[in-house]
Design a protein around this motif. Structure first.
Motif, PDB file in Angstrom:
ATOM      1  N   LYS A  52       0.047   8.043  -3.518  1.00 50.62           N
ATOM      2  CA  LYS A  52      -0.461   7.424  -4.741  1.00 50.62           C
ATOM      3  C   LYS A  52       0.219   8.036  -5.957  1.00 50.62           C
ATOM      4  O   LYS A  52      -0.027   9.184  -6.312  1.00 50.62           O
ATOM      5  N   GLU A 107       0.870  -1.170   0.000  1.00 55.94           N
ATOM      6  CA  GLU A 107       0.000   0.000   0.000  1.00 55.94           C
ATOM      7  C   GLU A 107       0.911   1.226   0.000  1.00 55.94           C
ATOM      8  O   GLU A 107       1.656   1.465   0.942  1.00 55.94           O
ATOM      9  N   LYS A 108       0.876   1.985  -1.081  1.00 55.44           N
ATOM     10  CA  LYS A 108       1.763   3.136  -1.225  1.00 55.44           C
ATOM     11  C   LYS A 108       1.406   4.242  -0.234  1.00 55.44           C
ATOM     12  O   LYS A 108       0.230   4.494   0.008  1.00 55.44           O
TER      13      LYS A 108
END
Length: 134
Positions: free
Chosen positions: A35, A31-32
Motif C-alpha cells: 500500500k 490490488e497493490k
C-alpha cells in the motif's frame, strides 16, 4: 487490438486484481502488493508528484455524498471479488445475475426501493444526530 501495453511500475496481487470492458472503456482494479502512492501505473507514462497527495484525509472528513460514493465503491469491489451482487443489482438499478430479486445473504430481506411508501417519512441526517449526542 491492443488497448493497454506496458509494465506495471510496482507489484500487484494478481489473484485480487481484475479487469473488464464497460461501454468500450477498459476498467482495471489493481490490488497493490504494497500500500503506497504510485507516481504512475505503467512504466513510461506521465507521472504525478505523490508528495502533493493528501493521504491524511479520513472518510468522515468528506461530505455525505462523497462518503457514500467511497463506501459504494468499496462495497461493490468486495461484492465483485466474492461473486455477489453489486449495490445497484441489490437495489434493482442494474442487470441482476439471477431473477427479479438478487441473491442475498441468509437473513437479509430484499426491499424494492421502487415500491417503498416514503410519504410522511422524515429522513434524519446522521451527522447532526452524532453532533447532538456529543
Amino acid at each position: 487490438k491492443t488497448v493497454l501495453e506496458g509494465a506495471l511500475v510496482h507489484r500487484i496481487q494478481k489473484n485480487e486484481s481484475t479487469w473488464s470492458l464497460e461501454g468500450g472503456t477498459l476498467v482495471l482494479i489493481l490490488e497493490k502488493a504494497t500500500k503506497s502512492w504510485w507516481e504512475t501505473v505503467i512504466t513510461g507514462d506521465d507521472e504525478i508528484d505523490t508528495d502533493l497527495v493528501d493521504s491524511t484525509t479520513k472518510i468522515h472528513d468528506y461530505d455525505e455524498a462523497t462518503q457514500g460514493a467511497i463506501r459504494k465503491i468499496f462495497f461493490d469491489h468486495r461484492q465483485d471479488r466474492l461473486g455477489l451482487p453489486s449495490s445497484d443489482e441489490i437495489l434493482g438499478k442494474g442487470k441482476q445475475k439471477g431473477g427479479e430479486i438478487p441473491t442475498l445473504p441468509q437473513g437479509v430481506k430484499f426491499i424494492n426501493p421502487n415500491k417503498l411508501d416514503t410519504q410522511g417519512v422524515e429522513f434524519i441526517d446522521s451527522n447532526k444526530v452524532e453532533k447532538a449526542n456529543e
